[in-house]
Design an enzyme around this catalytic site. Structure first.
Site, PDB file in Angstrom:
ATOM      1  N   ASP A  16      -4.563   0.051  -1.928  1.00  0.00           N
ATOM      2  CA  ASP A  16      -3.494  -0.447  -1.064  1.00  0.00           C
ATOM      3  C   ASP A  16      -2.210  -0.740  -1.833  1.00  0.00           C
ATOM      4  OD1 ASP A  16      -5.027  -0.289   1.268  1.00  0.00           O
ATOM      5  OD2 ASP A  16      -5.932  -2.247   0.876  1.00  0.00           O
TER       6      ASP A  16
ATOM      7  N   ARG B 244      -1.396   9.605   2.541  1.00  0.00           N
ATOM      8  CA  ARG B 244      -0.477   8.680   1.876  1.00  0.00           C
ATOM      9  C   ARG B 244       0.188   9.288   0.651  1.00  0.00           C
ATOM     10  NH1 ARG B 244      -3.337   2.739   1.924  1.00  0.00           N
ATOM     11  NH2 ARG B 244      -3.846   2.677   4.130  1.00  0.00           N
TER      12      ARG B 244
ATOM     13  N   LYS C 114      -7.201   8.693   4.378  1.00  0.00           N
ATOM     14  CA  LYS C 114      -7.198   7.409   5.086  1.00  0.00           C
ATOM     15  C   LYS C 114      -6.543   7.649   6.451  1.00  0.00           C
ATOM     16  CE  LYS C 114      -7.165   3.622   3.151  1.00  0.00           C
ATOM     17  NZ  LYS C 114      -8.117   2.566   2.957  1.00  0.00           N
TER      18      LYS C 114
END
Length: 66
Positions: free
Chosen positions: A11, A42, A38
């Site tokens: 994260d 990303r 995810k």
């Protein structure tokens, strides 16, 4: 950053990318292919958006470098 550290920092990697493009030297993140699967890709999102802001960042299959 190697694959063994990615699960603990998954994260935080977007923030790390911002810090890396503003830092001197080269930063390479690898072993982060989990970021592609995810909620969204990303890795692609990080590199595309930072590039739009003028950052010198390159997407790789399992991470990025800048």
């Amino acid at each position: 950053m190697g694959k063994n550290l990615v699960p603990d920092t998954i994260d935080e990697l977007p923030l790390l990318a911002v810090i890396a493009v503003l830092s001197h030297g080269t930063t390479k993140v690898s072993g982060a292919e989990e970021l592609r699967y995810k909620e969204s890709d990303r890795i692609s999102a990080i590199t595309q958006e930072l590039t739009k802001l003028g950052a010198d960042i390159t997407e790789t299959q399992d991470g990025f470098y800048c």
